[in-house]
Design a protein around this motif. Structure first.
Motif, mmCIF file in Angstrom:
data_model
loop_
_atom_site.group_PDB
_atom_site.id
_atom_site.type_symbol
_atom_site.label_atom_id
_atom_site.label_comp_id
_atom_site.label_asym_id
_atom_site.label_seq_id
_atom_site.Cartn_x
_atom_site.Cartn_y
_atom_site.Cartn_z
ATOM 1 N N PRO A 145 14.709 13.973 -3.962
ATOM 2 C CA PRO A 145 15.935 13.367 -4.503
ATOM 3 C C PRO A 145 15.737 12.863 -5.930
ATOM 4 C CG PRO A 145 15.429 12.525 -2.304
ATOM 5 C CD PRO A 145 14.236 13.310 -2.742
ATOM 6 N N ASP A 146 16.845 12.793 -6.670
ATOM 7 C CA ASP A 146 16.778 12.307 -8.053
ATOM 8 C C ASP A 146 16.221 10.893 -8.115
ATOM 9 O OD1 ASP A 146 17.827 14.677 -8.964
ATOM 10 O OD2 ASP A 146 19.907 13.943 -9.023
ATOM 11 N N GLY A 147 16.490 10.096 -7.120
ATOM 12 C CA GLY A 147 15.997 8.726 -7.119
ATOM 13 C C GLY A 147 14.559 8.588 -6.663
ATOM 14 N N GLY A 148 13.912 9.703 -6.333
ATOM 15 C CA GLY A 148 12.506 9.670 -5.954
ATOM 16 C C GLY A 148 12.287 9.274 -4.507
ATOM 17 N N LEU A 149 11.038 9.053 -4.174
ATOM 18 C CA LEU A 149 10.654 8.783 -2.791
ATOM 19 C C LEU A 149 11.076 7.405 -2.298
ATOM 20 C CD1 LEU A 149 7.068 10.352 -2.842
ATOM 21 C CD2 LEU A 149 9.167 11.353 -1.934
ATOM 22 N N LEU A 150 11.458 6.525 -3.221
ATOM 23 C CA LEU A 150 11.922 5.196 -2.820
ATOM 24 C C LEU A 150 13.419 5.156 -2.554
ATOM 25 C CD1 LEU A 150 10.028 2.886 -5.371
ATOM 26 C CD2 LEU A 150 9.222 3.810 -3.206
ATOM 27 N N SER A 151 14.115 6.222 -2.852
ATOM 28 C CA SER A 151 15.571 6.199 -2.787
ATOM 29 C C SER A 151 16.066 6.317 -1.350
ATOM 30 C CB SER A 151 16.141 7.357 -3.611
ATOM 31 O OG SER A 151 15.861 8.603 -2.970
ATOM 32 N N GLU A 153 0.831 -1.212 0.000
ATOM 33 C CA GLU A 153 0.000 0.000 0.000
ATOM 34 C C GLU A 153 0.861 1.256 0.000
ATOM 35 O OE1 GLU A 153 -3.143 0.521 -0.368
ATOM 36 O OE2 GLU A 153 -3.947 -1.508 -0.222
ATOM 37 N N MET A 154 1.924 1.261 0.816
ATOM 38 C CA MET A 154 2.824 2.410 0.837
ATOM 39 C C MET A 154 3.500 2.579 -0.525
ATOM 40 S SD MET A 154 2.479 3.445 4.042
ATOM 41 C CE MET A 154 0.772 2.869 3.848
ATOM 42 N N LEU A 155 3.938 1.473 -1.107
ATOM 43 C CA LEU A 155 4.601 1.528 -2.411
ATOM 44 C C LEU A 155 3.667 2.090 -3.478
ATOM 45 C CD1 LEU A 155 7.024 0.841 -4.240
ATOM 46 C CD2 LEU A 155 6.055 -1.456 -4.501
ATOM 47 N N THR A 156 2.418 1.673 -3.458
ATOM 48 C CA THR A 156 1.446 2.186 -4.430
ATOM 49 C C THR A 156 1.339 3.704 -4.350
ATOM 50 O OG1 THR A 156 0.150 0.150 -4.441
ATOM 51 C CG2 THR A 156 -0.996 2.159 -5.100
ATOM 52 N N SER A 157 1.236 4.239 -3.143
ATOM 53 C CA SER A 157 1.141 5.686 -2.979
ATOM 54 C C SER A 157 2.355 6.390 -3.566
ATOM 55 C CB SER A 157 1.025 6.045 -1.495
ATOM 56 O OG SER A 157 -0.145 5.530 -0.925
ATOM 57 N N LEU A 158 3.541 5.855 -3.305
ATOM 58 C CA LEU A 158 4.761 6.543 -3.705
ATOM 59 C C LEU A 158 5.000 6.480 -5.204
ATOM 60 C CD1 LEU A 158 7.192 5.643 -0.784
ATOM 61 C CD2 LEU A 158 5.348 7.322 -0.910
ATOM 62 N N VAL A 159 4.800 5.299 -5.812
ATOM 63 C CA VAL A 159 5.027 5.230 -7.258
ATOM 64 C C VAL A 159 3.926 5.974 -8.015
ATOM 65 C CG1 VAL A 159 6.370 3.101 -7.128
ATOM 66 C CG2 VAL A 159 3.887 2.964 -7.516
ATOM 67 N N ALA A 160 2.717 6.010 -7.459
ATOM 68 C CA ALA A 160 1.647 6.772 -8.097
ATOM 69 C C ALA A 160 1.944 8.267 -8.050
ATOM 70 C CB ALA A 160 0.309 6.474 -7.434
ATOM 71 N N PHE A 161 2.455 8.745 -6.922
ATOM 72 C CA PHE A 161 2.841 10.157 -6.852
ATOM 73 C C PHE A 161 3.904 10.455 -7.904
ATOM 74 C CE2 PHE A 161 5.951 13.285 -5.485
ATOM 75 C CZ PHE A 161 5.143 14.419 -5.377
ATOM 76 N N THR A 212 -0.374 12.756 3.598
ATOM 77 C CA THR A 212 -0.405 11.298 3.562
ATOM 78 C C THR A 212 0.763 10.729 2.772
ATOM 79 O OG1 THR A 212 -2.809 11.275 3.807
ATOM 80 C CG2 THR A 212 -1.792 9.305 2.884
ATOM 81 N N ILE A 213 1.082 11.329 1.626
ATOM 82 C CA ILE A 213 2.208 10.831 0.836
ATOM 83 C C ILE A 213 3.524 10.986 1.596
ATOM 84 C CG2 ILE A 213 3.543 11.128 -1.281
ATOM 85 C CD1 ILE A 213 0.868 9.861 -1.790
ATOM 86 N N SER A 214 3.707 12.110 2.273
ATOM 87 C CA SER A 214 4.951 12.288 3.035
ATOM 88 C C SER A 214 5.031 11.290 4.179
ATOM 89 C CB SER A 214 5.069 13.725 3.549
ATOM 90 O OG SER A 214 4.064 14.029 4.491
ATOM 91 N N LEU A 215 3.897 11.013 4.787
ATOM 92 C CA LEU A 215 3.874 10.031 5.871
ATOM 93 C C LEU A 215 4.120 8.621 5.348
ATOM 94 C CD1 LEU A 215 3.518 10.137 8.901
ATOM 95 C CD2 LEU A 215 1.082 9.734 8.576
ATOM 96 N N HIS A 216 3.542 8.287 4.202
ATOM 97 C CA HIS A 216 3.786 6.983 3.595
ATOM 98 C C HIS A 216 5.262 6.818 3.232
ATOM 99 C CE1 HIS A 216 -0.645 5.991 2.335
ATOM 100 N NE2 HIS A 216 -0.496 6.245 3.621
ATOM 101 N N THR A 217 5.901 7.915 2.834
ATOM 102 C CA THR A 217 7.336 7.860 2.568
ATOM 103 C C THR A 217 8.097 7.486 3.825
ATOM 104 O OG1 THR A 217 7.096 9.592 0.873
ATOM 105 C CG2 THR A 217 9.319 9.170 1.716
ATOM 106 N N LEU A 218 7.739 8.124 4.925
ATOM 107 C CA LEU A 218 8.396 7.862 6.198
ATOM 108 C C LEU A 218 8.217 6.409 6.619
ATOM 109 C CD1 LEU A 218 9.861 9.283 8.627
ATOM 110 C CD2 LEU A 218 7.587 9.618 9.608
ATOM 111 N N VAL A 219 6.990 5.903 6.538
ATOM 112 C CA VAL A 219 6.717 4.526 6.948
ATOM 113 C C VAL A 219 7.402 3.539 6.011
ATOM 114 C CG1 VAL A 219 4.906 2.795 7.265
ATOM 115 C CG2 VAL A 219 4.551 5.137 8.088
ATOM 116 N N PHE A 220 7.325 3.793 4.705
ATOM 117 C CA PHE A 220 7.946 2.875 3.746
ATOM 118 C C PHE A 220 9.444 2.778 3.982
ATOM 119 C CE2 PHE A 220 9.835 1.625 -0.299
ATOM 120 C CZ PHE A 220 9.075 0.508 -0.620
#
Length: 378
Positions: free
Chosen positions: A187-193, A168-176, A236-244
């Motif tokens: 960051p250049d690598g995005g929210l997953l980096s 669920e967290m991944l879905t939010s981040l890649v969708a953003f 929510t997206i910033s929080l999902h980044t933190l949790v992910f």
């Protein structure tokens, strides 16, 4: 206004620590005995009213971001006073680590419960109640340690197995990233980096909010899919980044894959599935996450679950997941889901919390402990 929205969402999913000075005081009943201390790195607090009914409520708080300053001594939560006035003893603990600390929380609370019962061998029933991440702590405790409890309550709970939570967290981040590519300030690598893991959450929030404001049509589409109001999206997206990023760190690698995921609900789903970022999981990290954050639905004690209306952190699509697990495990009869109340994340009155606990307590008092297999001194 933007900053206030971020803070409200962050403290929402996150803590339900509720560290306001008003709740740091002992309950209004001056006869309530309060003790505090530290147990294997976890600060704790116990409140026992003079008119104790012999029942213990173990309280599991929500997500505490790494680096959050901790008060000393550990404070009461917003519902301590209502519970002690109703006759319950309340034991609560900070966890020995911060972040998505479900496994640590289960162990820390069990040590505290055992300490309480050793000091109060006349304890008749023990309950566990959890809020937000603490809801998953409560359910995990009841799945793993049912012999010590008569039942439990999950309020506004993130009642998701680890792999589902990570997906669920991944879905939010890649969708953003799909709707707002190359957002300035990220960051250049995005929210997953790994670089995103080191950014202060306030900076992450501001960059996400700026991107969202620049493309309102895309923001509206993403908000609909994630079941959020547009002004809740950045928080929510910033929080999902933190949790992910916490899940990645605790797992030792990327714990979830979307290589085979077919997404829907994003408008032009064909274009979305063709263009969304795809990542592969590290097998060892995925196995560790699944093992350590397992929720199976195999509960052997009664559980009450209740959510809030319009919750930006635990949205309606999360609500059927744990009941479905309970049905698959043959434990549906153990779970009672109350109608949602309030508005926001973990917005319950003390009376609503007390009613959920009392529902379990009344059921246990109505039958002998032996009929549930529970030890008389949990």
């Amino acid at each position: 206004m933007r900053k206030a929205r971020w803070l409200s969402l962050s403290l929402g999913l996150c803590t339900v620590l509720l560290l306001s000075p008003a709740w740091s005081r002992p309950p209004a009943d001056s006869a309530t005995r309060t003790e505090t201390g530290t147990l294997q790195g976890a600060p704790w607090r116990i409140d026992v009213p003079a008119h104790w009914n012999g029942e213990l409520v173990m309280y599991a708080h929500g997500f505490e971001p790494v680096g959050t300053p901790r008060p000393d001594p550990w404070p009461g939560n917003a519902w301590t006073e209502a519970l002690t006035q109703a006759g319950y003893a309340v034991a609560q603990s900070g966890y020995s680590s911060q972040g998505w600390a479900v496994m640590d929380a289960i162990a820390d609370l069990e040590r505290l419960r055992a300490q309480f019962v050793a000091q109060h061998p006349d304890t008749r029933h023990s309950w566990i109640i959890g809020f937000s991440m603490g809801g998953a702590v409560a359910l995990g405790t009841l799945e793993q340690l049912p012999q010590h409890y008569s039942g439990g309550v999950s309020m506004c709970g993130a009642n998701l197995p680890g792999d589902v939570l990570a997906a669920e967290m991944l879905t939010s981040l890649v969708a953003f990233e799909y709707f707002f590519p190359n957002a300035r300030g990220l960051p250049d690598g995005g929210l997953l980096s790994p670089a995103a893991a080191t950014m202060p959450q306030g900076e992450t929030y501001e960059a996400i909010a700026a991107a969202i404001e620049s493309h309102p049509a895309a923001a509206a589409q993403l908000s609909r899919r994630l079941e959020l109001e547009p002004d809740e999206l950045a928080g929510t997206i910033s929080l999902h980044t933190l949790v992910f990023q916490q899940l990645v760190k605790r797992s030792g690698g990327l714990p979830v894959s979307n290589r085979e995921t077919v997404y829907s609900g994003f408008g032009d789903d064909k274009a979305f599935n063709a263009g969304v970022r795809r990542v592969a999981a590290d097998p060892a990290a995925a196995a560790k996450l699944t093992r350590e954050l397992a929720l199976t639905g195999a509960i052997r004690r009664p559980v009450v679950v209740q959510y809030n209306l319009d919750d930006p952190s635990v949205t309606p699509r999360f609500e059927p997941i744990y009941p479905a697990l309970a049905r698959e495990a043959g434990a549906a009869s153990q779970l009672t889901q109350l109608p949602p109340v309030g508005s926001g994340h973990c917005q319950f009155t003390p009376q609503q919390v007390l009613a959920a606990v009392a529902m379990q307590s009344a059921a246990a008092r109505a039958k002998p402990a032996a009929s549930t297999g529970e030890a008389r001194h949990p």
